[in-house]
Motif scaffolding. Sequence first.
Motif, short mmCIF file in Angstrom:
data_model
loop_
_atom_site.label_atom_id
_atom_site.label_comp_id
_atom_site.label_asym_id
_atom_site.label_seq_id
_atom_site.Cartn_x
_atom_site.Cartn_y
_atom_site.Cartn_z
N ILE A 1 -7.62 4.87 -2.60
CA ILE A 1 -7.96 4.75 -1.18
C ILE A 1 -8.93 3.60 -0.97
N GLY A 2 -9.83 3.37 -1.92
CA GLY A 2 -10.71 2.20 -1.84
C GLY A 2 -9.91 0.91 -1.86
N MET A 3 -8.87 0.86 -2.68
CA MET A 3 -8.02 -0.33 -2.73
C MET A 3 -7.29 -0.55 -1.41
N ILE A 4 -6.76 0.53 -0.85
CA ILE A 4 -6.06 0.44 0.43
C ILE A 4 -7.02 0.00 1.53
N ALA A 5 -8.25 0.50 1.49
CA ALA A 5 -9.25 0.14 2.50
C ALA A 5 -9.55 -1.35 2.46
N ALA A 6 -9.58 -1.94 1.27
CA ALA A 6 -9.82 -3.39 1.16
C ALA A 6 -8.71 -4.18 1.82
N VAL A 7 -7.47 -3.76 1.61
CA VAL A 7 -6.33 -4.43 2.25
C VAL A 7 -6.42 -4.29 3.77
N ALA A 8 -6.72 -3.07 4.23
CA ALA A 8 -6.80 -2.81 5.67
C ALA A 8 -7.87 -3.67 6.33
N LEU A 9 -9.03 -3.79 5.68
CA LEU A 9 -10.11 -4.58 6.26
C LEU A 9 -9.74 -6.06 6.31
N ARG A 10 -9.07 -6.57 5.28
CA ARG A 10 -8.63 -7.97 5.30
C ARG A 10 -7.72 -8.21 6.49
N ARG A 11 -6.80 -7.30 6.74
CA ARG A 11 -5.86 -7.46 7.85
C ARG A 11 -6.57 -7.37 9.19
N CYS A 12 -7.53 -6.44 9.30
CA CYS A 12 -8.28 -6.32 10.55
C CYS A 12 -9.11 -7.56 10.81
N ASN A 13 -9.65 -8.16 9.76
CA ASN A 13 -10.45 -9.37 9.93
C ASN A 13 -9.62 -10.55 10.41
N VAL B 1 -7.60 12.79 -12.76
CA VAL B 1 -6.52 13.41 -11.98
C VAL B 1 -7.02 13.77 -10.58
N GLY B 2 -8.29 14.17 -10.50
CA GLY B 2 -8.87 14.46 -9.20
C GLY B 2 -9.42 13.23 -8.51
N ARG B 3 -9.91 12.28 -9.26
CA ARG B 3 -10.61 11.12 -8.68
C ARG B 3 -9.73 9.91 -8.42
N ILE B 4 -8.51 9.89 -8.94
CA ILE B 4 -7.70 8.69 -8.79
C ILE B 4 -7.46 8.36 -7.32
N ASP B 5 -7.37 9.40 -6.47
CA ASP B 5 -7.19 9.17 -5.03
C ASP B 5 -8.29 8.28 -4.48
N GLN B 6 -9.51 8.49 -4.95
CA GLN B 6 -10.67 7.80 -4.39
C GLN B 6 -10.63 6.31 -4.73
N CYS C 1 0.81 -1.22 0.00
CA CYS C 1 0.00 0.00 0.00
C CYS C 1 0.84 1.27 0.00
N ARG C 2 2.07 1.15 0.45
CA ARG C 2 2.93 2.33 0.48
C ARG C 2 3.09 2.93 -0.92
N GLN C 3 3.17 2.07 -1.93
CA GLN C 3 3.32 2.57 -3.30
C GLN C 3 2.05 3.29 -3.76
N LEU C 4 0.88 2.75 -3.38
CA LEU C 4 -0.37 3.43 -3.72
C LEU C 4 -0.47 4.77 -3.01
N ALA C 5 -0.02 4.83 -1.75
CA ALA C 5 -0.02 6.09 -1.02
C ALA C 5 0.87 7.12 -1.71
N LEU C 6 2.00 6.65 -2.26
CA LEU C 6 2.89 7.55 -2.99
C LEU C 6 2.20 8.09 -4.24
N MET C 7 1.41 7.26 -4.90
CA MET C 7 0.65 7.70 -6.07
C MET C 7 -0.38 8.77 -5.68
N ILE C 8 -1.02 8.58 -4.51
CA ILE C 8 -1.99 9.56 -4.03
C ILE C 8 -1.30 10.90 -3.79
#
Length: 378
Positions: free
Chosen positions: A209-221, A201-206, A168-175
């Motif tokens: 962040i949705g992709m990162i949220a999926a990873v975070a939820l898998r880890r929390c589960n 250009v404006g919406r790519i963050d969204q 996810c760090r790489q996706l955060a760098l893209m954001i």
Amino acid sequence: MEKSVNIAYLPRLDHLRAFAALIVLYYHSFQLLPQSAGGNLIEGWVHTKNPLLAMVVEGHTGVALFMVLSGFIFTWGANGREVAYFGFLRNRLLRIYPLYAWLLLVGIAMTPDAVDPAKILEMAVPFLNAGNKATYGVATSLFWTVAVEFQFYLIFPFLLSILNRQGCRQLALMILCAFVYRLIADQFGANSRAIAYWTIVGRIDQFLIGMIAAVALRRCNDTPQAALWLGRAFLPAILLMLTMITVFHRAGGYPVIATWKTVWPTVEAAGWALVIVTYLSVRISGSPALSRMTAYIGSISYSIYLTNFIVITQIGRYGDILKLMPNPHINALLVCTAVVLPASIALSTLTYFAIEQPFMKMRRKYMVEPQRPLRMAA
């Protein structure tokens, strides 16, 4: 309803889709019905101190929720696997293009005097029609979102591969990169609102962040205690999102063109991502019938979204008959609830079963066996 052959069905994701579609529907009704006799939408923008009404006035935020959900759902379904590129695009075309093409043909039929082959070609290729620059009336007014979505579809398999390998760090760098370039564009005099709202250009963050949220939820589960606390955070997440939208609204809302709009897509997406992961984690013992009804609305949300301008514009023609309250905006909310909403559900049910579902049945599996699990960091 037709279920995906690649992603396990979660009714709560359809609940969230339904909510996104409904707040957009109420937003358009609230803003457009009082303008049905003419007038400038921006000049007639309503300002309120009520957080719930602010959510309606700024209901365009439902588009952000849809886009965060897109990134979340595809990544959640992949679960560390990768996708076959052309198989993925084939499925996305089968899902979105039939209704898109049909409404384009309807729009051309409704405005035959404005037929322009070059414009038709631009609109016929979804990812080219960004920025809301090409439309054929109310039937195609919301095509710009399909363009932005499809631009994401074109790069999602690559983003997923990067996520699986580099975390996810790489996706955060893209954001961060997207934010910096929006800021640069603003400093060069570009319209920060238009870039943030209408473009990838404006919406790519969204999406990211949705992709990162999926990873975070898998880890929390994977950690029962973390999943429990995440479920308990659902109500705070809702209150936080209401607060964010209220602050956005009090700062001027959609009409304002300001430098701070360059960071708003990121903030907005983070708020909706928190709502998504907490809603999927919270324990709610609600009515099964209500859950099924809400999930059904979520299943037809694409039709509701693309056709709501048609319904609202048609109903707006009967403004004198449907004047239930003297206040035009309160009246718009009542008319939306009593007339626009059931009419939209009826029309969307027809388009879903007549146009969308037959092509959805043609979708195929595109998942590739996992190489490594989803990672939070490199």
